[in-house]
Write an enzyme that holds these catalytic residues in place. Structure first.
Site, PDB file in Angstrom:
ATOM      1  N   ASP A 118      -8.350  -0.215  16.936  1.00 44.57           N
ATOM      2  CA  ASP A 118      -8.504  -1.669  17.021  1.00 44.57           C
ATOM      3  C   ASP A 118      -7.378  -2.350  17.806  1.00 44.57           C
ATOM      4  O   ASP A 118      -7.584  -2.889  18.882  1.00 44.57           O
ATOM      5  CB  ASP A 118      -8.720  -2.291  15.636  1.00 44.57           C
TER       6      ASP A 118
ATOM      7  N   ASP B 285      -1.872   8.232   7.834  1.00 44.17           N
ATOM      8  CA  ASP B 285      -3.155   8.697   8.364  1.00 44.17           C
ATOM      9  C   ASP B 285      -2.873   9.731   9.443  1.00 44.17           C
ATOM     10  O   ASP B 285      -1.942   9.585  10.230  1.00 44.17           O
ATOM     11  CB  ASP B 285      -3.934   7.529   8.981  1.00 44.17           C
TER      12      ASP B 285
ATOM     13  N   ASP C 148       1.111   4.538   3.338  1.00 44.27           N
ATOM     14  CA  ASP C 148       0.252   5.726   3.362  1.00 44.27           C
ATOM     15  C   ASP C 148       0.183   6.241   4.796  1.00 44.27           C
ATOM     16  O   ASP C 148       0.449   5.513   5.746  1.00 44.27           O
ATOM     17  CB  ASP C 148      -1.142   5.433   2.802  1.00 44.27           C
TER      18      ASP C 148
END
Ligand code: ATP
Ligand code: MG
Length: 455
Positions: free
Chosen positions: A157, A76, A74
């Site tokens: 992160d 982003d 997917d």
């Protein structure tokens, strides 16, 4: 004085408020990101945002996965447009999330996540307090302070997750040395690890998940604080931990996740009853490992997998212990099982909440372990027609394979499934049992050991 303020002042005094990273661009042709994998709908989102005058990039897992030769699943998007501005550009757009507000743009079956660049919370003013909410312990309750591209990169992160792809010229932008970390198969947190885990303890689970999925080494400084901070997961809502559980265990890399969770003392928060430090048995551990391997294999073969089966395996050890305790207290076997099931589900839901649609079938699989041991003709027919028979039979096979039970019953049920009506009757007769008319009453059989399944 709140810890956060102290941290901020320390940062200002020492000049450490921003880590010293160098911006780098890797032009198209010098990297191997598979641009042909980017779907049309994603390109159209990037185009619409760019034409409207905003910055827009592909970011995160898709770039990371593409660079190591995995097909991104997917995509982003990160942009300078605010959520409201994004909504103004797309008809098929929904704003979601409170802790982290972002836009979902839908194209047919594709949903593209579009997030506005975020900034760090260190320089937040009173006016921003609606968008920034952090406890004195450092936990980020709201992460909606918008910022610039380079600010967005350092609040992500891991360095491997902070690469941006610019569709207008195919370049990859790197602010945190993520490109080299990916090449060296290294998973490294951006910034000061303990502070980053305190902001969001789920990052500890993400560390383990990505290390397992990508076969990356956790950077020593990233790994070091995890065992000590594992209990911080207690502040995460159990529903969010269920989502993380699904990502860790049902994405095709569950087998390598398990030892990493154990080594890093994370299991004791997620599944305390299955954590090695809580007196698990070799058979229960072996069952878990076998189940995780099977799950990964099924996913690799494109077969369906269900969370309830894995949960039934992960909690089987604690269930057996609880059941045995109730039996030892003098409660008859069947009610002891019911009581143990309730207790185990209740205890577990303080850690990871299991939605009813999964806890009900999990329960049935456990109850069927008793029925699989009762092989009179009529009962067998009822058992085999139970909607959870197949999953319960799989659990029985696992128990045998892991050495919890002697082999035999599983084989018998394999034959039973394959036999015709006459064959089934013969299988039952060979056990020397006649079809039963009356239900057997458990209540009279006090203190029997929990079902060994061997009937
Ligand atoms: P995958 O989709 O394969 O699970 P991903 O890296 O795309 O991996 P997402 O959860 O989709 O993970 O998040 C997209 C990106 O958002 C991440 O790559 C990371 O840059 C950022 N991100 C997600 N969760 C966090 C977090 N808890 N803290 C900081 N950054 C995060
Ligand atoms: Mg993603």
């Amino acid at each position: 004085m709140p810890k956060r303020l102290i941290q901020k002042i320390k940062g200002l005094i020492t000049g450490n408020s921003k880590p010293a990273y160098v911006r780098r661009e890797i032009p198209r042709g010098e990297h191997h990101f598979p641009e042909e994998d980017i779907g049309r709908s994603v390109l159209s989102v990037l185009d619409t945002l760019t034409k409207a005058g905003y910055e827009a990039y592909l970011v995160g897992g898709s770039i990371r996965d593409g660079l190591i030769g995995m097909h991104p699943k997917d995509f982003d998007v990160a942009t300078s447009a605010t959520p409201e501005e994004i909504r103004g550009l797309f008809r098929n757009c929904r704003l979601i999330g409170r802790r982290f507000r972002l836009a979902h743009v839908r194209f047919g079956r594709d949903v593209i996540e579009v997030a506005t660049f975020r900034a760090s919370h260190q320089n937040v003013t009173e006016d921003d307090s609606d968008d920034s909410h952090q406890t004195d312990e450092g936990l980020l309750l709201r992460d909606n302070v918008f910022g610039t591209l380079d600010e967005d990169a350092v609040r992500r992160d891991f360095t491997a997750n902070a690469l941006y792809y610019r569709h207008t010229d195919g370049a990859i932008l790197d602010f945190v040395n993520g490109y080299d970390d990916i090449r060296h198969k290294r998973l490294r947190l951006i910034g000061e690890p303990e502070q980053r885990y305190r902001e969001d303890p789920v990052r500890m689970l993400r560390a383990v998940r990505f290390a397992a999925k990508l076969d990356f080494q956790l950077d020593p400084a990233t790994a070091a604080p995890i065992p000590k901070l594992a209990d911080l997961l207690g502040v995460i809502p159990p529903a969010r931990l269920f989502e993380e559980f699904l990502k860790m265990f049902l994405s095709g890399h569950a087998e390598p996740v398990w030892p990493l969770l154990n080594q890093n003392k994370l299991t004791r928060w997620l599944f305390p009853g299955a954590a090695p430090e809580n007196n698990t048995t070799p058979a229960a551990d072996a069952m878990i490992q076998l189940a995780l391997r099977n799950t990964d294999l099924r996913i690799a073969d494109g077969k369906p997998v269900t969370p309830y089966f894995l949960l039934a395996v992960l909690l089987w050890g604690p269930l057996q212990r609880q059941w045995a305790t109730y039996c030892a207290d003098g409660i008859p076997v069947a009610p002891a099982l019911q009581k143990a099931i309730q207790q185990v589900i209740h205890d577990q839901s303080r850690h990871i909440s299991i939605p009813k649609r999964f806890s009900l079938p999990m329960r049935e699989i456990w109850e069927l372990q008793v029925r699989l041991g009762q092989r009179s003709g009529r009962r067998c027919e009822q058992t085999i027609q139970h909607p959870r028979f197949r999953a319960a039979y799989d659990l029985l096979l696992l128990r045998e394979e892991a050495g919890e039970l002697p082999k035999g019953l599983g084989d018998w049920w394999t034959q039973y499934q394959e036999a015709d009506a006459a064959g089934r009757e013969e299988l039952c007769q060979n056990l020397g049992q006649k079809p039963q008319k009356k239900r057997r009453r458990y209540n009279n059989r006090r203190n029997r050991r929990p079902n060994s399944g061997a009937g």
